[in-house]
Design an enzyme around this catalytic site. Sequence first.
Site, PDB file in Angstrom:
ATOM      1  N   GLN A  32       0.821  -1.217   0.000  1.00 50.24           N
ATOM      2  CA  GLN A  32       0.000   0.000   0.000  1.00 50.24           C
ATOM      3  C   GLN A  32       0.851   1.262   0.000  1.00 50.24           C
ATOM      4  O   GLN A  32       2.053   1.224   0.258  1.00 50.24           O
ATOM      5  CB  GLN A  32      -0.894   0.003   1.247  1.00 50.24           C
ATOM      6  N   ASP A  87       0.737   0.398  14.014  1.00 44.28           N
ATOM      7  CA  ASP A  87       1.183   1.681  14.591  1.00 44.28           C
ATOM      8  C   ASP A  87       1.534   1.541  16.076  1.00 44.28           C
ATOM      9  O   ASP A  87       2.109   2.457  16.672  1.00 44.28           O
ATOM     10  CB  ASP A  87       0.131   2.784  14.381  1.00 44.28           C
ATOM     11  N   GLU A 107       1.110  -8.326  11.784  1.00 41.99           N
ATOM     12  CA  GLU A 107       0.939  -7.215  10.836  1.00 41.99           C
ATOM     13  C   GLU A 107       1.487  -7.667   9.487  1.00 41.99           C
ATOM     14  O   GLU A 107       2.618  -8.144   9.402  1.00 41.99           O
ATOM     15  CB  GLU A 107       1.694  -5.984  11.376  1.00 41.99           C
ATOM     16  N   ASP A 158      -7.502  -4.910  14.449  1.00 41.29           N
ATOM     17  CA  ASP A 158      -7.192  -3.478  14.328  1.00 41.29           C
ATOM     18  C   ASP A 158      -6.773  -3.222  12.886  1.00 41.29           C
ATOM     19  O   ASP A 158      -5.600  -3.019  12.587  1.00 41.29           O
ATOM     20  CB  ASP A 158      -6.056  -3.137  15.307  1.00 41.29           C
ATOM     21  N   ASP A 161     -10.093  -0.276   6.509  1.00 41.89           N
ATOM     22  CA  ASP A 161     -11.410  -0.539   5.924  1.00 41.89           C
ATOM     23  C   ASP A 161     -11.283  -1.720   4.951  1.00 41.89           C
ATOM     24  O   ASP A 161     -10.208  -1.953   4.415  1.00 41.89           O
ATOM     25  CB  ASP A 161     -11.896   0.685   5.127  1.00 41.89           C
TER      26      ASP A 161
HETATM   27  N1  SPD Z   1     -11.281   4.253   8.156  1.00 47.95           N
HETATM   28  C1  SPD Z   1     -10.150   3.867   8.914  1.00 47.95           C
HETATM   29  C2  SPD Z   1     -10.318   2.624   9.672  1.00 47.95           C
HETATM   30  C3  SPD Z   1      -9.024   2.285  10.266  1.00 47.95           C
HETATM   31  C4  SPD Z   1      -9.112   1.508  11.476  1.00 47.95           C
HETATM   32  N2  SPD Z   1      -7.823   1.111  11.933  1.00 47.95           N
HETATM   33  C5  SPD Z   1      -6.984   2.123  12.373  1.00 47.95           C
HETATM   34  C6  SPD Z   1      -5.693   1.603  12.855  1.00 47.95           C
HETATM   35  C7  SPD Z   1      -5.247   2.286  14.080  1.00 47.95           C
HETATM   36  N3  SPD Z   1      -4.397   1.465  14.844  1.00 47.95           N
END
Ligand code: SPD
Length: 283
Positions: A32, A87, A107, A158, A161
């Site tokens: 990405q 993150d 990850e 976590d 989208d």
């Molecule tokens: N629209 C964004 C959705 C992201 C959800 N994950 C965020 C990661 C933060 N650790």
Amino acid sequence: MSAIKTWIDEYHKGSRFGLNGEILIKKNSKYQEIIVIENEYYGKALMLDGCWMTSLKDEKYYHECLVHPALNRIDKKSNVLIIGGGDGGTARECVKYSQITKIDLVEIDEEVIKISKKFLNEIGGEAWNDKRLKIHIDDGVEWVKKTRDNFYDVVFIDCSDPSGFSNLLFSDSFYKDCKRILTPKGILATQSESPESFKNIHLKILKTLKNIFRISETMYSFVPIYPSGIWSWTFASKEYLHLSQENYNEAVKIEKSCDIWNLNFQNAAFKMMPNKIIKELNS
Ligand code: SPD
């Protein structure tokens, strides 16, 4: 010389959600496009493939809401799995619990971790050095497939989208595997998108989890940089467990370290389901 500032926007069905600032890094990984921008109000912010993930100013709304309702509710919490979370914010909230002995963070994109450690280290902070945290660069879908039954007390999803490689993290088969690898009283905690800007995906997640798990409950709060701002997190379990109930003594300790989460906040957040979502779920 002053830094060059530019607008970076997340485009969403004819609307856009943007931050202005200096781009600290813009890079294409194997998976990405990764951007970190520094904004006057939100601080440094991470965007993956055109979607805002987190910012220093608002990340606690997201990470505290994903982690504490699950870890507060469950008594036995030794083994924890984080799918995504590159993150470091979810891991940072998990390491607050001394009962946890192992946190597997899976990850898929190593670059997200490297860039987060370099540019957004305030988020993961000391959690990156916590001996209980084991980082695995792997596909979360494959990870749960190969994990043995009844292994994790809590599974956190976590993720971004649904799109491209993250689509499978919203599939029936993935959720079924998550259920299989959870201990009998284990809890699945997932970000479940926005009831406003991603209403259809949100409804699909809630319906799928209700079908697969004995119980699931959703809470709502805000993540200011996400499209529409309103966001949700869903908690599911195989046993009949009132997920929105609390463990008061533990909460008192954890609340002290939180900017957003506390029991009153949580209790209200579990009652915030918009009426149109209730109606559609019941129809
Ligand atoms: N629209 C964004 C959705 C992201 C959800 N994950 C965020 C990661 C933060 N650790």
